[in-house]
Design a protein around this motif. Structure first.
Motif, short mmCIF file in Angstrom:
data_model
loop_
_atom_site.label_atom_id
_atom_site.label_comp_id
_atom_site.label_asym_id
_atom_site.label_seq_id
_atom_site.Cartn_x
_atom_site.Cartn_y
_atom_site.Cartn_z
N ALA A 138 40.05 41.51 -6.93
CA ALA A 138 40.02 40.21 -7.59
C ALA A 138 41.21 39.37 -7.17
O ALA A 138 41.09 38.16 -6.94
CB ALA A 138 40.00 40.40 -9.11
N GLY A 139 42.38 40.01 -7.04
CA GLY A 139 43.58 39.28 -6.63
C GLY A 139 43.48 38.75 -5.21
O GLY A 139 43.95 37.65 -4.91
N GLU A 140 42.86 39.51 -4.34
CA GLU A 140 42.68 39.06 -2.95
C GLU A 140 41.76 37.84 -2.90
O GLU A 140 42.00 36.91 -2.12
CB GLU A 140 42.13 40.19 -2.10
CG GLU A 140 43.16 41.30 -1.85
CD GLU A 140 42.55 42.54 -1.23
OE1 GLU A 140 41.29 42.60 -1.13
OE2 GLU A 140 43.32 43.45 -0.88
N GLU A 141 40.71 37.85 -3.73
CA GLU A 141 39.80 36.71 -3.76
C GLU A 141 40.52 35.47 -4.28
O GLU A 141 40.38 34.37 -3.74
CB GLU A 141 38.60 37.04 -4.65
CG GLU A 141 37.50 35.97 -4.67
CD GLU A 141 37.77 34.85 -5.65
OE1 GLU A 141 37.50 33.68 -5.31
OE2 GLU A 141 38.26 35.15 -6.76
N ILE A 142 41.31 35.63 -5.32
CA ILE A 142 42.05 34.49 -5.88
C ILE A 142 43.08 33.98 -4.89
O ILE A 142 43.30 32.77 -4.75
CB ILE A 142 42.70 34.90 -7.21
CG1 ILE A 142 41.61 35.12 -8.28
CG2 ILE A 142 43.72 33.86 -7.69
CD1 ILE A 142 42.12 35.73 -9.57
N SER A 143 43.71 34.90 -4.14
CA SER A 143 44.73 34.51 -3.16
C SER A 143 44.16 33.65 -2.05
O SER A 143 44.88 32.84 -1.45
CB SER A 143 45.39 35.76 -2.56
OG SER A 143 46.11 36.48 -3.53
#
Length: 338
Positions: free
Chosen positions: A227-232
């Motif tokens: 999820a963090g990679e998508e938000i980044s």
């Protein structure tokens, strides 16, 4: 060939009944005889068949505990509390990990019933009440943990997750954040939907604030990292300025991804708060703010309720204990930005 109780009796020159008394009622046997039987047991390496003994007695000294994720420190602490209370009463706790899979949950419930455990504690995935009703009808009491239930036939021990979600959103909003994201899942988990509902209530009270939902397939570090990679990868205007993770493992994964990609710093660009307040939260590179649950106390209390019910009659009035969550503020949510 396995050593049996008759072998012990022959070596100690006593009857089988005397050996049984030494193992189960040593106060009925002279100290000299107890010592002789214990020496024979040690010499032969005899291990008694406790399952058979419990079957003859009609009850077990074991309790079953089914958790959603044995790798989550929250459930490890919950199990520790359950074990501490059980041992005070001469019981042991057998732990099964459903891994958030209904079929594994069902397998463990079947296994515990076959083992004739004294009772079952369960952090259920989805609606486990029909199966628990079967257990109860066949003589195995059950207590639901980490989730409140409205069923009058079962006790439960939980934390007010809706209030916890509200606390998390309220804290993020108090620092001036307005574009919140809730990261969590799967949604069949009542704990997840309650935390989201509380956060949505908090956001609705602040004009201009919004909250998006980033659903995950599990409550793990891996899911948080994804999820963090998508938000980044989003542009600055499309990113949230605050994230409420449904648990601390997700928050840890989110923090790893955001730090690795270096597109948004925590807490400068994105404030981050988790849930559970596991030990790793305080030890993170950027110490995590979190909503604390009394995990060990939940397990301890659940065993108290389970043993109380097992010793009571059909008129037992079931109890629903609900603890209140606590906001723990650390560096990951920073200070006010306005």
């Amino acid at each position: 060939m396995a050593v049996n109780v008759r072998d012990v009796a022959a070596l100690a020159a006593v009857s089988v009944g005397t050996v049984s008394n030494v193992m189960n009622h040593p106060d009925k046997v002279s100290a000299v005889t107890v010592a002789r039987v214990q020496d024979a047991i040690k010499s032969l390496g005899f291990v008694r068949n406790d399952a058979a003994r419990q079957l003859r007695a009609g009850h077990s000294t074991s309790l079953g505990l089914v958790v959603l994720d044995a790798g989550n420190p929250f459930f490890a602490e919950l199990a520790k509390g359950a074990e501490n209370r059980a041992m005070e009463e001469g019981f042991t706790v057998l732990v099964g990990n459903s891994d958030e899979k209904p079929e594994r949950e069902a397998l463990y419930l079947d296994l515990f019933e076959e083992q004739r455990v004294h009772g079952v504690l369960i952090a259920p995935f989805g609606d486990a009440m029909p199966r628990l009703e079967q257990l109860k009808a066949r003589g195995t009491p059950a207590v639901v943990v980490d989730r409140a239930v409205d069923h009058p036939g079962f006790s439960s021990v939980s934390v007010d997750d809706e209030a916890g979600g509200y606390l998390a959103a309220q804290h993020l909003l108090s620092t001036g954040r307005r574009r919140l994201a809730f990261v969590g899942g799967p949604m069949p988990l009542r704990q997840v939907t309650d935390r989201l509902g509380g956060a949505q209530r908090g956001v609705a009270e602040v004009e201009g604030a919004s909250i998006e939902v980033v659903e995950t397939d599990s409550l793990t570090v891996r899911a948080g990292r994804e999820a963090g990679e998508e938000i980044s990868r989003r542009s600055a205007v499309d990113r949230p300025d605050a994230i409420f993770a449904a648990n601390d493992l997700l928050a840890m994964g989110l923090l790893q991804a955001l730090m690795k990609n270096s597109t948004a710093a925590v807490p400068r660009d994105i404030a981050l708060i988790g849930y559970d307040d596991i030990a790793f939260a305080e030890a993170a590179v950027v110490p995590l703010s979190s909503i604390r649950q009394p995990s060990e106390l939940i397990g301890y209390t659940a065993v108290q309720l389970l043993l109380r019910e097992a010793e009571s009659g059909p008129d037992y009035v079931h109890e629903h204990v609900r603890f209140q969550p606590e906001l723990i503020v650390r560096e990951s949510t920073g200070g006010r930005i306005f």
